[in-house]
Design a protein around this motif. Sequence first.
Motif, PDB file in Angstrom:
ATOM      1  N   LEU A 124      -3.596   7.050  -3.590  1.00  0.00           N
ATOM      2  CA  LEU A 124      -3.098   5.773  -3.060  1.00  0.00           C
ATOM      3  C   LEU A 124      -2.469   4.947  -4.177  1.00  0.00           C
ATOM      4  O   LEU A 124      -2.908   4.986  -5.339  1.00  0.00           O
ATOM      5  CB  LEU A 124      -4.246   4.971  -2.439  1.00  0.00           C
ATOM      6  CG  LEU A 124      -5.081   5.685  -1.375  1.00  0.00           C
ATOM      7  CD1 LEU A 124      -6.147   4.747  -0.821  1.00  0.00           C
ATOM      8  CD2 LEU A 124      -4.198   6.218  -0.265  1.00  0.00           C
ATOM      9  N   VAL A 173      -3.370  -0.276  -4.368  1.00  0.00           N
ATOM     10  CA  VAL A 173      -4.672  -0.745  -3.857  1.00  0.00           C
ATOM     11  C   VAL A 173      -5.693  -0.927  -4.976  1.00  0.00           C
ATOM     12  O   VAL A 173      -6.762  -1.496  -4.754  1.00  0.00           O
ATOM     13  CB  VAL A 173      -5.274   0.218  -2.802  1.00  0.00           C
ATOM     14  CG1 VAL A 173      -4.422   0.252  -1.537  1.00  0.00           C
ATOM     15  CG2 VAL A 173      -5.478   1.621  -3.364  1.00  0.00           C
ATOM     16  N   ALA A 215      -3.635   0.512   5.023  1.00  0.00           N
ATOM     17  CA  ALA A 215      -3.932   1.780   4.343  1.00  0.00           C
ATOM     18  C   ALA A 215      -4.482   2.809   5.326  1.00  0.00           C
ATOM     19  O   ALA A 215      -4.074   3.975   5.314  1.00  0.00           O
ATOM     20  CB  ALA A 215      -4.923   1.544   3.201  1.00  0.00           C
ATOM     21  N   VAL A 225       0.890  -1.159   0.000  1.00  0.00           N
ATOM     22  CA  VAL A 225       0.000   0.000   0.000  1.00  0.00           C
ATOM     23  C   VAL A 225       0.928   1.208   0.000  1.00  0.00           C
ATOM     24  O   VAL A 225       1.964   1.182   0.659  1.00  0.00           O
ATOM     25  CB  VAL A 225      -0.849   0.066   1.299  1.00  0.00           C
ATOM     26  CG1 VAL A 225      -1.665   1.358   1.336  1.00  0.00           C
ATOM     27  CG2 VAL A 225      -1.767  -1.136   1.444  1.00  0.00           C
ATOM     28  N   LYS A 272      -4.911  -5.137   3.820  1.00  0.00           N
ATOM     29  CA  LYS A 272      -4.552  -3.870   3.153  1.00  0.00           C
ATOM     30  C   LYS A 272      -5.382  -2.705   3.687  1.00  0.00           C
ATOM     31  O   LYS A 272      -4.921  -1.567   3.696  1.00  0.00           O
ATOM     32  CB  LYS A 272      -4.759  -3.979   1.636  1.00  0.00           C
ATOM     33  CG  LYS A 272      -3.653  -4.707   0.905  1.00  0.00           C
ATOM     34  CD  LYS A 272      -3.694  -4.394  -0.588  1.00  0.00           C
ATOM     35  CE  LYS A 272      -2.519  -5.037  -1.311  1.00  0.00           C
ATOM     36  NZ  LYS A 272      -2.327  -4.501  -2.658  1.00  0.00           N
TER      37      LYS A 272
END
Length: 328
Positions: free
Chosen positions: A261, A264, A312, A241, A308
């Motif tokens: 981001l 992802v 994140a 991530v 994740k």
Amino acid sequence: MRPFTFVAPASAQEAVRLLAEGDGRARPIAGGSDLLGELKEGTAACDRLVSLAGLPGLAAIEETACAAAIGAMATVEALVAHRFGNPGFRILSEAAQGVATPEIRNVGTVGGNLCQRPRCWYYRNALFRCLKRGGTDCPAVEGHNKYLAILGAHRCYIVHPSDLAPPLVALDASVEVLGPAGARWLPLRDFFVGPERDLLRENVLADGEIVLRVMVPAPPAGWRGTYVKARERTAGDFPMVSVAAGFAQEGGAARHARIVLGAVAPVPWRAPAAEGVLEGRPVTAERAAQAAEAALAGAQPMTGNAYKLDVARALIARTILALAAPPK
Ligand SMILES: Cc1cc2nc3c(=O)[nH]c(=O)nc-3n(C[C@H](O)[C@H](O)[C@H](O)COP(=O)(O)OP(=O)(O)OC[C@H]3O[C@@H](n4cnc5c(N)ncnc54)[C@H](O)[C@@H]3O)c2cc1C
């Protein structure tokens, strides 16, 4: 390995002509750190490699008061070493520093980094005919999906592997593309395409088109950005991530907030809802956590990658708070 010819054009126009003559069986090669692996593994094939190495002017990194121009053939290491005058551009060197290993950064180029193919195990294994290679289903759905997408997937669950793409999208960069019909500019955020638009490609480049350079407008005064990457090993690893975040602080409030981001989703994942949480308000721990929740709204983890979400959430909130702290 299948035989192919290697040609070294002297101009970008000649490169485009040589690619067009290849009738879909010619590929541009920059540093080769991604493409040669694909050719050896049999996940890509071509009859002609068109080298971009000798094209004049494409390795330069230049900066004016208004913008930075980064040639597609600038190496990732050149971006690490470049001393940008505008502190807002330094997020790019920070992101480049986290790419791969020194060996790969020395040959890998900015253009190649943006155009590199996904790292999904099934795509990278010639024994699987996944959707991205013309198959009818995605073996990752019931297989190994630890590193795959939690957002924006559609039948295919790749994540975009580039560490340079999220900060460049955060900075509103554009790319110059040259093809048989001439040159065109487009915002980098429109350059990447997800599987809902094209299962076979990760960007809008048509056969025969190449990226010439990336243009990055100077961020607003006082804008500071940072790129933080979570990975399993401390070096030489793709992100699990990552987050490119930035904002200016005016009168105690965040302005020009950007959250993008990486790793992802099939494309660099800009999070306008998270930016909206920050915009015009003081940055507090509570607001940073709200921004993280907003960035991940709609996430749909697979069987093996729900972790994740936790990574994140923590990474986004911590990155926002670190940016809000006075610079050391
Ligand atoms: C072990 C390993 C670890 C890595 N870790 C990371 C990492 O942590 N983070 C990260 O971001 N990347 C990572 N990478 C990827 C690496 O950064 C890329 O391989 C590299 O940047 C690609 O650049 P290149 O010039 O070698 O591209 P090439 O291998 O020459 O090309 C890659 C692809 O882009 C196309 N292409 C290249 N240049 C252009 C252009 N100008 N216009 C149009 N198409 C073009 C080629 O046809 C090919 O499909 C890693 C790679 C390896 C092998």
